[in-house]
Design an enzyme around this catalytic site. Structure first.
Site, PDB file in Angstrom:
ATOM      1  N   HIS A 305     -28.197  39.132   7.641  1.00  0.00           N
ATOM      2  CA  HIS A 305     -28.831  38.168   7.794  1.00  0.00           C
ATOM      3  C   HIS A 305     -29.719  37.417   7.002  1.00  0.00           C
ATOM      4  CE1 HIS A 305     -31.406  35.470  10.939  1.00  0.00           C
ATOM      5  NE2 HIS A 305     -30.028  36.007  11.371  1.00  0.00           N
ATOM      6  N   ASP A 362     -25.351  39.949  16.699  1.00  0.00           N
ATOM      7  CA  ASP A 362     -24.043  40.846  17.252  1.00  0.00           C
ATOM      8  C   ASP A 362     -23.842  41.775  16.668  1.00  0.00           C
ATOM      9  OD1 ASP A 362     -24.424  38.282  18.113  1.00  0.00           O
ATOM     10  OD2 ASP A 362     -23.956  36.866  16.019  1.00  0.00           O
TER      11      ASP A 362
HETATM   12  N1  ACO Z   1     -20.648  42.416   4.639  1.00  0.00           N
HETATM   13  C1  ACO Z   1     -20.892  42.634   3.135  1.00  0.00           C
HETATM   14  N2  ACO Z   1     -21.675  42.485   2.235  1.00  0.00           N
HETATM   15  C2  ACO Z   1     -22.626  41.185   2.232  1.00  0.00           C
HETATM   16  C3  ACO Z   1     -22.920  41.389   3.876  1.00  0.00           C
HETATM   17  C4  ACO Z   1     -21.612  41.613   5.269  1.00  0.00           C
HETATM   18  N3  ACO Z   1     -21.999  41.337   6.440  1.00  0.00           N
HETATM   19  N4  ACO Z   1     -23.866  40.047   4.390  1.00  0.00           N
HETATM   20  C5  ACO Z   1     -23.873  39.272   2.729  1.00  0.00           C
HETATM   21  N5  ACO Z   1     -23.197  40.687   2.281  1.00  0.00           N
HETATM   22  C6  ACO Z   1     -23.821  40.534   0.543  1.00  0.00           C
HETATM   23  C7  ACO Z   1     -23.055  39.073  -0.199  1.00  0.00           C
HETATM   24  O1  ACO Z   1     -21.378  39.909  -0.888  1.00  0.00           O
HETATM   25  C8  ACO Z   1     -23.602  38.999  -1.492  1.00  0.00           C
HETATM   26  O2  ACO Z   1     -23.410  40.399  -2.228  1.00  0.00           O
HETATM   27  P1  ACO Z   1     -23.654  39.890  -3.845  1.00  0.00           P
HETATM   28  O3  ACO Z   1     -24.810  39.798  -4.277  1.00  0.00           O
HETATM   29  O4  ACO Z   1     -23.540  40.998  -4.409  1.00  0.00           O
HETATM   30  O5  ACO Z   1     -22.777  39.210  -4.214  1.00  0.00           O
HETATM   31  C9  ACO Z   1     -24.743  39.583  -0.925  1.00  0.00           C
HETATM   32  O6  ACO Z   1     -24.727  40.358   0.245  1.00  0.00           O
HETATM   33  C10 ACO Z   1     -26.224  38.059  -0.549  1.00  0.00           C
HETATM   34  O7  ACO Z   1     -25.376  37.861   0.683  1.00  0.00           O
HETATM   35  P2  ACO Z   1     -24.619  35.699   1.612  1.00  0.00           P
HETATM   36  O8  ACO Z   1     -23.900  36.260   1.339  1.00  0.00           O
HETATM   37  O9  ACO Z   1     -25.743  35.442  -0.424  1.00  0.00           O
HETATM   38  O10 ACO Z   1     -26.360  35.568   2.279  1.00  0.00           O
HETATM   39  P3  ACO Z   1     -26.509  34.538   3.213  1.00  0.00           P
HETATM   40  O11 ACO Z   1     -28.046  34.837   3.558  1.00  0.00           O
HETATM   41  O12 ACO Z   1     -25.965  33.398   2.703  1.00  0.00           O
HETATM   42  O13 ACO Z   1     -25.311  35.350   4.661  1.00  0.00           O
HETATM   43  C11 ACO Z   1     -24.737  36.087   6.368  1.00  0.00           C
HETATM   44  C12 ACO Z   1     -25.853  35.713   5.675  1.00  0.00           C
HETATM   45  C13 ACO Z   1     -24.365  35.186   6.827  1.00  0.00           C
HETATM   46  C14 ACO Z   1     -25.810  36.136   7.507  1.00  0.00           C
HETATM   47  C15 ACO Z   1     -23.817  36.749   5.614  1.00  0.00           C
HETATM   48  O14 ACO Z   1     -24.775  38.174   5.543  1.00  0.00           O
HETATM   49  C16 ACO Z   1     -23.032  37.507   6.966  1.00  0.00           C
HETATM   50  O15 ACO Z   1     -22.015  37.135   6.332  1.00  0.00           O
HETATM   51  N6  ACO Z   1     -22.988  38.365   6.968  1.00  0.00           N
HETATM   52  C17 ACO Z   1     -21.480  38.847   8.506  1.00  0.00           C
HETATM   53  C18 ACO Z   1     -21.335  37.867   9.410  1.00  0.00           C
HETATM   54  C19 ACO Z   1     -22.942  37.788  10.551  1.00  0.00           C
HETATM   55  O16 ACO Z   1     -22.384  39.179  10.793  1.00  0.00           O
HETATM   56  N7  ACO Z   1     -22.999  36.689  10.910  1.00  0.00           N
HETATM   57  C20 ACO Z   1     -24.086  36.155  12.363  1.00  0.00           C
HETATM   58  C21 ACO Z   1     -25.443  36.108  11.686  1.00  0.00           C
HETATM   59  S1  ACO Z   1     -26.763  36.375  12.942  1.00  0.00           S
HETATM   60  C22 ACO Z   1     -26.200  34.842  13.423  1.00  0.00           C
HETATM   61  O17 ACO Z   1     -25.696  34.520  13.390  1.00  0.00           O
HETATM   62  C23 ACO Z   1     -27.092  35.180  15.345  1.00  0.00           C
END
Ligand code: ACO
Length: 427
Positions: A305, A362
């Site tokens: 998140h 979620d």
């Molecule tokens: N699985 C694996 N790796 C992840 C995940 C995940 N779910 N989420 C983040 N990471 C990793 C990224 O690859 C990144 O790694 P790195 O540092 O090696 O490049 C690091 O964690 C940071 O991730 P970002 O994508 O930069 O974080 P951001 O804050 O931009 O994204 C998000 C947040 C979009 C929610 C992300 O965690 C994600 O895609 N999660 C899966 C989708 C999801 O569950 N969305 C629901 C959000 S809650 C809602 O809307 C109610």
């Protein structure tokens, strides 16, 4: 409140940046005059560090897993309140008296009825149409069916508030009926959430006793989704509304933002991911290894998140409710067990610990919706129904804030500087 206790030195010039103090949480540096004073803009893709407004609605402390609506902890609201009560709280700032709440419930229920024009409009979409597209279209169309509710005065906004809560419920429940091959049925007297479930699941006679446990669980899920401050869809509602577009156009745009798999679509994506793991024959450990490897682009959906860097407090409540509903009603316990195992492995793995990735709301909601009988394409519309009061509250707060200006970010231009037009024959 403002004080001049931050300084920025740029090209030899020192500027005072007034600090705007929060009642709790991060204070902000005012940089609105930076361009005028220095010719420089700030750049912050994804708004990682940029507050777009002041707000009094919802507070999140992502490091400590805290979520409060108008100061009330989410855990207290989830265990003691109802969705319409929370809607009133978010939109008007205070918990309603019993009379006010009953009046709201009655008014919303009366408006759950769909006019013949509105029904025809819904029937024009294919039976298997993508539900978030239908919902966005239906909400946008409310401006045409109820033009008297598109103004910015209190009376119009109050009417639009009731219409949005009422029609969204009937539209989503009716989409569920249609997808299952049923006819549209009329709302009756009753509790808002019970009526929603009856319209969604009753036989064509309309007669059905709603399971009180399901009603309670759905009420709670709607409360958990009701607001989450400046998330992608809410910021979209504010951005569109800042042009003085009507509330329906603004919320329809928010529904579009919510439909993405990185936002509201994650509940459906998480359930799909559980199914894919089962079909692939991979162990949970093998799937986690693929996620960490990143080469196949797999993400652990329902994890991570932007704001929470600890357990999402909503996820913790959903997990408890999923446990009790699945064990009572014999839902998909095998998948629930697999999800819990995934969580356990991820929470003890260095990759997830280092990045502070925890289950978000979620991760378990899809399983719960599924146990209640909802097919996966309806999961995100259910999120939208829950988020409706939050969008309404933010739209109304944005309109009443004298500091609101039309949203118009700047950019750092990286394109061609200037070139002459090349006639077609010379390219
Ligand atoms: N699985 C694996 N790796 C992840 C995940 C995940 N779910 N989420 C983040 N990471 C990793 C990224 O690859 C990144 O790694 P790195 O540092 O090696 O490049 C690091 O964690 C940071 O991730 P970002 O994508 O930069 O974080 P951001 O804050 O931009 O994204 C998000 C947040 C979009 C929610 C992300 O965690 C994600 O895609 N999660 C899966 C989708 C999801 O569950 N969305 C629901 C959000 S809650 C809602 O809307 C109610």
């Amino acid at each position: 409140m403002a004080g001049a206790d931050a300084r920025l030195t740029l090209d030899g010039t020192t500027l005072d940046l007034p600090v705007e103090h929060a009642t709790v949480g991060n204070d902000g540096l005012q940089i609105s005059t930076l361009l005028k004073d220095t010719g420089k803009v700030t750049i912050d893709p994804g708004f990682m560090n940029t507050a777009s407004c002041e707000s009094r609605i919802t507070y999140i402390d992502g490091d400590n897993g805290i979520l409060r609506y108008r100061g009330y902890p989410i855990e207290q609201l989830a265990s003691q309140s109802t969705f319409l009560e929370v809607s009133h709280l978010l939109i008007h700032g205070e918990l309603p008296s019993e009379d006010v709440l009953n009046a709201l419930n009655n008014r919303v229920r009366r408006h759950m009825h769909l006019s013949d024009n509105m029904k025809q409009f819904l029937f024009a979409f294919p039976r298997d149409a993508q539900p978030m597209s239908v919902l966005s279209g239906a909400i946008s169309a409310l401006a045409t069916f109820y033009p008297e509710s598109t103004g910015h005065d209190d009376e119009s906004l109050e009417l639009a508030t009731v219409l949005l809560l009422a029609k969204a419920a009937t539209v989503i429940a009716s989409m569920q009926r249609r997808a299952a091959g049923g006819d549209l049925i009329e709302p009756r007297d009753g509790h808002y959430v019970s009526e929603f479930l009856r319209i969604a699941f009753s036989p064509n006679s309309g007669d059905m006793d709603v399971d009180p446990d399901f009603r309670k669980a759905l009420d709670l899920l709607l409360i958990l989704h009701a607001d989450h401050e400046q998330n992608c869809s809410t910021s979209t509602v504010r951005m569109v509304g800042s042009s003085h577009a009507n509330i329906y156009a603004s919320i329809a745009a928010g529904i579009g933002a919510l439909s993405g798999p990185l936002h509201g679509g994650a509940n459906e994506a998480a359930l799909k991911m559980f199914d894919q793991i089962k079909e692939s024959g991979d162990t949970v450990e093998q799937f986690v290894a693929k996620v960490k490897d990143k080469s196949e682009g797999a993400r652990l959906m329902g994890f991570g998140h932007r704001v929470y860097k600890s357990y999402d407090p909503r996820g913790a409540v959903v997990k408890q409710v999923a446990d009790s509903i699945l064990s009572k009603n014999g839902g998909d316990n095998q998948t629930f067990e697999m999800a819990q195992r995934l969580e356990e492995i991820a929470l003890s793995d260095e990759y997830f610990i280092e990045r502070k990735l925890y289950p978000n709301v979620d991760f378990y909601t899809g399983l719960l919706y599924s146990a209640m009988g909802f097919p996966s394409p309806i999961f995100t519309p259910l999120f939208a129904l829950g988020r409706m009061p939050g969008w309404i509250a933010h739209y109304r707060e944005m309109l009443s804030d004298p500091r609101t200006k039309i949203g118009r970010p700047r950019q750092i231009y990286l394109g061609e500087v200037e070139r002459d037009y090349i006639p077609m024959g010379q390219r």
